[in-house]
Design a protein around this motif. Structure first.
Motif, PDB file in Angstrom:
ATOM      1  N   TYR A 174       0.800  -1.226   0.000  1.00 31.34           N
ATOM      2  CA  TYR A 174       0.000   0.000   0.000  1.00 31.34           C
ATOM      3  C   TYR A 174       0.836   1.282   0.000  1.00 31.34           C
ATOM      4  O   TYR A 174       0.334   2.333  -0.368  1.00 31.34           O
TER       5      TYR A 174
ATOM      6  N   THR B 150      -2.970   1.275  -3.687  1.00 33.96           N
ATOM      7  CA  THR B 150      -3.816   0.168  -3.248  1.00 33.96           C
ATOM      8  C   THR B 150      -4.142  -0.810  -4.377  1.00 33.96           C
ATOM      9  O   THR B 150      -4.669  -1.878  -4.130  1.00 33.96           O
TER      10      THR B 150
ATOM     11  N   VAL C  37      -4.861 -12.889   2.755  1.00 34.79           N
ATOM     12  CA  VAL C  37      -6.125 -12.831   3.494  1.00 34.79           C
ATOM     13  C   VAL C  37      -7.305 -12.598   2.539  1.00 34.79           C
ATOM     14  O   VAL C  37      -8.440 -12.896   2.850  1.00 34.79           O
TER      15      VAL C  37
ATOM     16  N   VAL D 121      -4.253   5.679   4.140  1.00 36.90           N
ATOM     17  CA  VAL D 121      -5.044   4.441   4.057  1.00 36.90           C
ATOM     18  C   VAL D 121      -4.767   3.566   5.281  1.00 36.90           C
ATOM     19  O   VAL D 121      -5.640   2.910   5.811  1.00 36.90           O
TER      20      VAL D 121
ATOM     21  N   TRP E 283      -2.534  -3.499  10.445  1.00 44.33           N
ATOM     22  CA  TRP E 283      -3.864  -3.966  10.052  1.00 44.33           C
ATOM     23  C   TRP E 283      -4.781  -4.156  11.247  1.00 44.33           C
ATOM     24  O   TRP E 283      -6.002  -4.011  11.129  1.00 44.33           O
TER      25      TRP E 283
ATOM     26  N   ALA F  54      -6.124  -0.879  11.802  1.00 48.57           N
ATOM     27  CA  ALA F  54      -7.081  -0.503  10.759  1.00 48.57           C
ATOM     28  C   ALA F  54      -8.439  -1.183  10.974  1.00 48.57           C
ATOM     29  O   ALA F  54      -9.468  -0.635  10.612  1.00 48.57           O
TER      30      ALA F  54
ATOM     31  N   TYR G 172      -8.813  -8.205  11.297  1.00 45.77           N
ATOM     32  CA  TYR G 172      -7.432  -8.677  11.230  1.00 45.77           C
ATOM     33  C   TYR G 172      -6.890  -8.840  12.647  1.00 45.77           C
ATOM     34  O   TYR G 172      -6.965  -7.910  13.445  1.00 45.77           O
TER      35      TYR G 172
ATOM     36  N   PRO H 200     -14.936 -11.322   7.665  1.00 49.11           N
ATOM     37  CA  PRO H 200     -16.214 -10.698   7.299  1.00 49.11           C
ATOM     38  C   PRO H 200     -16.395 -10.468   5.793  1.00 49.11           C
ATOM     39  O   PRO H 200     -17.506 -10.323   5.316  1.00 49.11           O
TER      40      PRO H 200
END
Lengths: 315, 221
Positions: free
Chosen positions: A79, A83, A135, A183, A251, A254, A259, A272
């Motif tokens: 990132y 992205t 992931v 981000v 993560w 985030a 995560y 999810p």
């Protein structure tokens, strides 16, 4: 007398003024070297990327079909460079992977630094063919070249307070367009428990497909933990910090619901957004469908690290 | 620049001796509809033909299934928003005949939505129904996507003159479902992206704008 002299040497140049042949030729090599230096200044990344590595083959992943170099180096999540999956290959050309110094700090005998060349000599480089499960539900098989993280830990001499290791990635908004956008909370931070870090499967990769790492894959040095989701593999590591408490990784910050710190590949803990029970193998083609995801990405030997832990809760 | 020197004389005369706007309004709505429909067909076929071409020439990248899912999904959303823009466009341009192309746009939205779902069911999941059902139930973004698609079926099925005649006033209320579909489709997009919401934001803003432009129309009633 003077007249005589002039007659014998009509150019009027004294013998002492003439450059000896040896010196004259040396001047040419100096110029050549200067030219090469200028060229390498202009093209530092190309010169670095062309470097092949000396390494030993190992038995890891011998039976696997490799994902093509093209796919491994053009479909990346990085990132700091954007992205989109194609962004890193295009944008990472500005990163200069050399010279590179890693800072080792925190719960160690003494804070120190190590250059990338010195790091590569801490242990013999090995090729490790590992499956990498993202992931997001896709996977690759990548022939990494690297050294066990344990080799660096031994060199770093952590103290008894070191329970976890924090990996901090290089952060340079000037050369990393994605790092100018919040981000994620930059710099990228990842972490491992000490025993996970010492596990023989855990490596610091410095290359793939026999050559030094391309920039988009995390040059010059990145973490590879094959039984965990790909985002655990911090790229372009600039600092390694030994700490007492579980690091706040990017993560998890985030989205802690999505995560986890452990991020072990686990087909029975769903995400999810994405199905985690199966995965798409990159390069398998349009009609190949998905393959079943295995617990710990098929690296069963790490199971003992988590004996007695509820992996549904500690995902 | 003198157009005369680049054009055959007869085209120049026909175009400019009458004045451009005069020329345009002189074209009958029927001709306009025919041309616009032809252009919509052309424009709508380009994305799917591009996918076929890229598929054959190995140009779909490292993850071709994802590429096709993303592309068809995006185009379904684009056609949905373009069809929603017809009403405000009619108001702004005073060109009543524009309504005649709305059905075609809506049907192309349906076509791309079907391609989108087919690529998901077939290319992604190989019709593994157990996994598909699990995916739909467990993941909210898949669920709203599936709901959006189901709601488009009755709209596509009643997109003919006969149905309009038979359903009368109810046809209008039935086709108001398009707003629900749009909201579900946008939610599908929002919940799908991991962290970078740029694209869903852009499409949502366009949708919001199309709704705001309807305001004078709604308040008049």
């Amino acid at each position: 007398m003077l007249l005589d002299n002039n007659r014998r040497n009509p150019s009027g140049i004294l013998p002492s003024e003439i450059t000896p042949q040896a010196l004259f030729e040396q001047r040419r090599t100096v110029l050549k070297a200067a030219g090469a230096a200028a060229a390498s200044l202009l093209l530092p990344t190309q010169a670095y990327a062309a470097q092949t590595l000396d390494f030993q083959k190992t038995a890891y992943g011998k039976e696997e079909k490799l994902t093509s170099f093209e796919d491994v180096t053009s479909y990346n999540n990085y990132y700091e460079f954007g992205t989109g999956k194609e962004d890193p290959a295009r944008e990472a050309v500005l990163l200069k992977p050399t010279p590179w110094t890693l800072k080792i700090e925190g719960a160690v005998k003494q804070n120190k630094t190590i250059g990338i060349e010195q790091l590569m000599k801490l242990a013999p480089l090995e090729e490790r063919i590992y499956r990498m499960r993202c992931v997001e539900g896709w996977s690759m098989v990548i022939p990494w070249v690297g050294l066990p993280l344990k080799a660096l830990i031994d060199w770093a001499q952590p103290t008894g307070n070191a329970k976890y290791i924090e990996f901090i990635s290089y952060n340079d908004p000037r050369h990393m367009p994605g790092a100018r956008i919040p981000v994620l909370d930059w710099p990228y931070v990842e972490g491992l428990r000490m025993d996970e870090a010492m596990q023989p499967l855990t490596i610091l990769a410095v290359g793939l497909y026999g050559k030094v790492l391309p920039n988009q894959n995390g040059a010059p040095v990145r973490l590879v933990v094959p039984w965990k989701y790909g985002f655990k593999g911090a790229k372009a590591i600039s600092t390694i910090r030994f700490v007492e408490h579980m690091p706040h990784t990017s993560w998890v910050k985030a989205g802690a619901r999505e995560y986890g710190f452990y991020a072990n590949v686990n087909p029975s803990v769903d995400h999810p957004r994405w199905t985690q029970s199966s995965e798409k193998r990159i390069g398998s083609g349009l009609f190949a469908g998905r393959i079943k995801t295995r617990m710990f990405n098929g690296y069963d030997e790490v199971g003992q690290l988590y004996a007695g832990m509820d992996l549904q809760k500690n995902f | 620049m003198k157009w005369g020197s680049y054009m055959p004389a007869w085209i120049y005369r026909k175009t400019f001796s009458m004045g451009l706007s005069q020329r345009l309004s002189a074209i009958s709505p029927k001709t306009c509809i025919r041309w616009l429909k032809a252009m919509i067909w052309l424009g709508a076929l380009v994305p799917v033909l591009r996918l076929v071409y890229l598929g054959v020439s190995d140009g779909l990248g490292a993850n071709p299934v994802e590429f096709i899912e993303r592309s068809t999904g995006t185009w379904a959303l684009v056609f949905l928003l373009v069809s929603l823009s017809i009403t405000p466009l009619r108001q702004l341009t005073q060109q009543a005949w524009l309504i005649a192309v709305r059905r075609l746009l809506g049907l192309w939205m349906f076509a791309y939505a079907c391609l989108h779902v087919t690529s998901y069911l077939w290319l992604d999941y190989q019709f593994d129904w157990a996994d598909i059902v699990k995916d739909i139930i467990k993941h909210p973004y898949v669920l709203v996507g599936a709901a959006a698609l189901l709601l488009t079926v009755p709209l596509a099925a009643t997109s003919n003159q006969q149905a309009i005649r038979m359903l009368k006033q109810r046809w209008k209320s039935l086709h108001k479902l398009v707003y629900v579909i749009a909201i579900l489709a946008l939610l599908h997009f929002w919940w799908l992206v991991k962290k970078d919401v740029t694209e869903p934001v852009i499409y949502s803003v366009v949708f919001a704008l199309l709704i705001v432009l309807r305001w004078p129309l709604l308040s008049k009633k």
